[in-house]
Design a protein around this motif. Sequence first.
Motif, mmCIF file in Angstrom:
data_model
loop_
_atom_site.group_PDB
_atom_site.id
_atom_site.type_symbol
_atom_site.label_atom_id
_atom_site.label_comp_id
_atom_site.label_asym_id
_atom_site.label_seq_id
_atom_site.Cartn_x
_atom_site.Cartn_y
_atom_site.Cartn_z
ATOM 1 N N HIS A 77 0.849 -1.186 0.000
ATOM 2 C CA HIS A 77 0.000 0.000 0.000
ATOM 3 C C HIS A 77 0.886 1.238 0.000
ATOM 4 O O HIS A 77 2.126 1.147 0.110
ATOM 5 C CB HIS A 77 -0.959 0.001 1.197
ATOM 6 C CG HIS A 77 -0.280 -0.122 2.539
ATOM 7 N ND1 HIS A 77 0.378 0.934 3.149
ATOM 8 C CD2 HIS A 77 -0.156 -1.182 3.383
ATOM 9 C CE1 HIS A 77 0.864 0.537 4.308
ATOM 10 N NE2 HIS A 77 0.567 -0.745 4.481
ATOM 11 N N ASP A 78 0.295 2.382 -0.135
ATOM 12 C CA ASP A 78 1.048 3.634 -0.173
ATOM 13 C C ASP A 78 1.853 3.826 1.103
ATOM 14 O O ASP A 78 1.452 3.390 2.191
ATOM 15 C CB ASP A 78 0.099 4.813 -0.354
ATOM 16 C CG ASP A 78 -0.563 4.845 -1.716
ATOM 17 O OD1 ASP A 78 -0.162 4.057 -2.588
ATOM 18 O OD2 ASP A 78 -1.488 5.673 -1.900
ATOM 19 N N GLY A 79 2.983 4.515 0.962
ATOM 20 C CA GLY A 79 3.766 4.930 2.113
ATOM 21 C C GLY A 79 4.832 3.950 2.564
ATOM 22 O O GLY A 79 5.541 4.227 3.537
ATOM 23 N N LEU A 80 4.988 2.817 1.864
ATOM 24 C CA LEU A 80 5.940 1.800 2.288
ATOM 25 C C LEU A 80 7.324 2.037 1.679
ATOM 26 O O LEU A 80 7.464 2.649 0.630
ATOM 27 C CB LEU A 80 5.460 0.412 1.856
ATOM 28 C CG LEU A 80 4.126 -0.071 2.421
ATOM 29 C CD1 LEU A 80 3.790 -1.438 1.833
ATOM 30 C CD2 LEU A 80 4.149 -0.133 3.942
ATOM 31 N N ARG A 81 8.336 1.493 2.340
ATOM 32 C CA ARG A 81 9.664 1.344 1.749
ATOM 33 C C ARG A 81 9.865 -0.144 1.499
ATOM 34 O O ARG A 81 9.770 -0.960 2.436
ATOM 35 C CB ARG A 81 10.766 1.897 2.646
ATOM 36 C CG ARG A 81 12.136 1.877 1.945
ATOM 37 C CD ARG A 81 13.192 2.676 2.691
ATOM 38 N NE ARG A 81 14.409 2.767 1.883
ATOM 39 C CZ ARG A 81 15.615 2.362 2.306
ATOM 40 N NH1 ARG A 81 15.773 1.860 3.529
ATOM 41 N NH2 ARG A 81 16.663 2.476 1.517
ATOM 42 N N VAL A 82 10.122 -0.503 0.248
ATOM 43 C CA VAL A 82 10.096 -1.893 -0.199
ATOM 44 C C VAL A 82 11.446 -2.268 -0.800
ATOM 45 O O VAL A 82 12.056 -1.477 -1.518
ATOM 46 C CB VAL A 82 8.985 -2.093 -1.259
ATOM 47 C CG1 VAL A 82 8.963 -3.540 -1.764
ATOM 48 C CG2 VAL A 82 7.622 -1.702 -0.693
ATOM 49 N N LEU A 83 11.892 -3.502 -0.509
ATOM 50 C CA LEU A 83 13.069 -4.070 -1.152
ATOM 51 C C LEU A 83 12.627 -5.225 -2.035
ATOM 52 O O LEU A 83 12.012 -6.187 -1.553
ATOM 53 C CB LEU A 83 14.064 -4.580 -0.111
ATOM 54 C CG LEU A 83 15.256 -5.392 -0.646
ATOM 55 C CD1 LEU A 83 16.121 -4.554 -1.582
ATOM 56 C CD2 LEU A 83 16.092 -5.958 0.503
ATOM 57 N N ASP A 84 12.928 -5.141 -3.332
ATOM 58 C CA ASP A 84 12.727 -6.240 -4.260
ATOM 59 C C ASP A 84 14.081 -6.908 -4.439
ATOM 60 O O ASP A 84 14.938 -6.419 -5.170
ATOM 61 C CB ASP A 84 12.181 -5.719 -5.593
ATOM 62 C CG ASP A 84 11.894 -6.836 -6.593
ATOM 63 O OD1 ASP A 84 12.109 -8.013 -6.245
ATOM 64 O OD2 ASP A 84 11.449 -6.529 -7.711
ATOM 65 N N ALA A 85 14.271 -8.032 -3.747
ATOM 66 C CA ALA A 85 15.566 -8.708 -3.692
ATOM 67 C C ALA A 85 15.643 -9.756 -4.796
ATOM 68 O O ALA A 85 15.067 -10.837 -4.687
ATOM 69 C CB ALA A 85 15.760 -9.354 -2.325
ATOM 70 N N GLY A 86 16.358 -9.422 -5.866
ATOM 71 C CA GLY A 86 16.390 -10.239 -7.066
ATOM 72 C C GLY A 86 15.388 -9.691 -8.059
ATOM 73 O O GLY A 86 14.444 -10.348 -8.456
ATOM 74 N N CYS A 87 15.612 -8.459 -8.503
ATOM 75 C CA CYS A 87 14.579 -7.643 -9.154
ATOM 76 C C CYS A 87 14.470 -7.841 -10.652
ATOM 77 O O CYS A 87 13.585 -7.260 -11.291
ATOM 78 C CB CYS A 87 14.838 -6.167 -8.877
ATOM 79 S SG CYS A 87 16.401 -5.559 -9.581
ATOM 80 N N HIS A 100 1.465 2.534 -6.735
ATOM 81 C CA HIS A 100 1.418 2.888 -5.320
ATOM 82 C C HIS A 100 2.462 3.969 -5.037
ATOM 83 O O HIS A 100 3.524 3.998 -5.663
ATOM 84 C CB HIS A 100 1.701 1.665 -4.441
ATOM 85 C CG HIS A 100 0.725 0.549 -4.611
ATOM 86 N ND1 HIS A 100 -0.485 0.504 -3.973
ATOM 87 C CD2 HIS A 100 0.788 -0.570 -5.383
ATOM 88 C CE1 HIS A 100 -1.136 -0.590 -4.321
ATOM 89 N NE2 HIS A 100 -0.385 -1.265 -5.180
ATOM 90 N N ASP A 101 2.171 4.808 -4.072
ATOM 91 C CA ASP A 101 3.092 5.860 -3.655
ATOM 92 C C ASP A 101 4.046 5.261 -2.636
ATOM 93 O O ASP A 101 3.771 5.253 -1.426
ATOM 94 C CB ASP A 101 2.308 7.034 -3.061
ATOM 95 C CG ASP A 101 3.213 8.186 -2.672
ATOM 96 O OD1 ASP A 101 4.424 8.145 -2.998
ATOM 97 O OD2 ASP A 101 2.712 9.126 -2.007
ATOM 98 N N LEU A 102 5.173 4.734 -3.115
ATOM 99 C CA LEU A 102 6.125 4.079 -2.221
ATOM 100 C C LEU A 102 7.547 4.301 -2.723
ATOM 101 O O LEU A 102 7.767 4.774 -3.835
ATOM 102 C CB LEU A 102 5.818 2.584 -2.106
ATOM 103 C CG LEU A 102 5.597 1.766 -3.380
ATOM 104 C CD1 LEU A 102 6.902 1.439 -4.084
ATOM 105 C CD2 LEU A 102 4.835 0.487 -3.060
ATOM 106 N N LYS A 103 8.502 3.951 -1.888
ATOM 107 C CA LYS A 103 9.914 3.975 -2.247
ATOM 108 C C LYS A 103 10.386 2.532 -2.374
ATOM 109 O O LYS A 103 10.130 1.715 -1.477
ATOM 110 C CB LYS A 103 10.747 4.697 -1.180
ATOM 111 C CG LYS A 103 10.416 6.168 -1.017
ATOM 112 C CD LYS A 103 10.900 6.992 -2.198
ATOM 113 C CE LYS A 103 10.714 8.484 -1.949
ATOM 114 N NZ LYS A 103 11.182 9.301 -3.090
ATOM 115 N N LEU A 104 11.066 2.226 -3.470
ATOM 116 C CA LEU A 104 11.438 0.850 -3.722
ATOM 117 C C LEU A 104 12.909 0.737 -4.096
ATOM 118 O O LEU A 104 13.392 1.465 -4.963
ATOM 119 C CB LEU A 104 10.565 0.268 -4.841
ATOM 120 C CG LEU A 104 10.572 -1.243 -4.965
ATOM 121 C CD1 LEU A 104 9.210 -1.757 -5.420
ATOM 122 C CD2 LEU A 104 11.656 -1.728 -5.923
#
Length: 280
Positions: A77-87, A100-104
């Motif tokens: 959801h919006d507002g998360l900081r996400v790590l895509d490990a193996g992107c 979504h409004d997030l930082k990835l």
Amino acid sequence: MSATAPNPPQACASDTPIPPVRDARQAVEGHYTSGVRAYYDQNTQAYLDGFGEIFQGSRPASTEDLMRHIAEGARIHDGLRVLDAGCGVCGPATWLAGHHDLKLEALTLSEVQVQAGRKRVAAKGLQDRVSVRVGDFHRLTDLYAENSFDRVLFLESICHAQDYRAVLHQAWQVLKPGGLLYIKDFYGQDFRTRPELAAQHAADMRKLNEVYQLVMPDLPSLVDVVLEPGFKLHYVREPAYVAVFEPWLNFEQRMGKSWSPEISYLELITAVEILVRKPA
């Protein structure tokens, strides 16, 4: 909790045979980061031709449906900081950041994939939301601060790990208290009750692992090692969509190397999603 990240040798061969189905609690000698990196540097274009920009083997016909399923499964959801490990080339990362409004943070071993991913991020105007870099998910704490992500995602990527235990303890370290770890991958089916198929099962799984540069785990050891750092289980489930397999065939055709198991692939491997939470 923490774990020392492994220091895999920079060779791709070993005198120890790689098992057809791994115990996820044990590192696999002979299956090294350097081999996975070289594999993706060489074959990323074949993946793009076969799978499109989202390198997922378990998928419905609609890529949009696939990504909505992943976003729901990981509770994005919006507002998360996400790590895509193996992107990969940032197909999932740009979809998530575009919806979504997030930082990835997007992480891959392959410099080829980093360059391709950065081009996709720029083309979609997402430079302020998605950052792409080269790195090894066995060593997340060398790259990111502890307790810094709300979500850590392994989207058909942890199967490439030499050491699941090290990767998952590193994920624990960089995940915030209360954060969620989401895995979407496959496991190898249990053939102990069909000893007459044991030799063929092993041959089919070794061919799968060779073609896709991975080593599939069994489900009990996978769940066990995921829970070991202290995560609380939300679910273990099969994806609730009708899977299609044309992308696999397209990829293998472009790669010039086919899996073609003797036993039905539906009997050999099963897609699985796992969602766990780091206690607050």
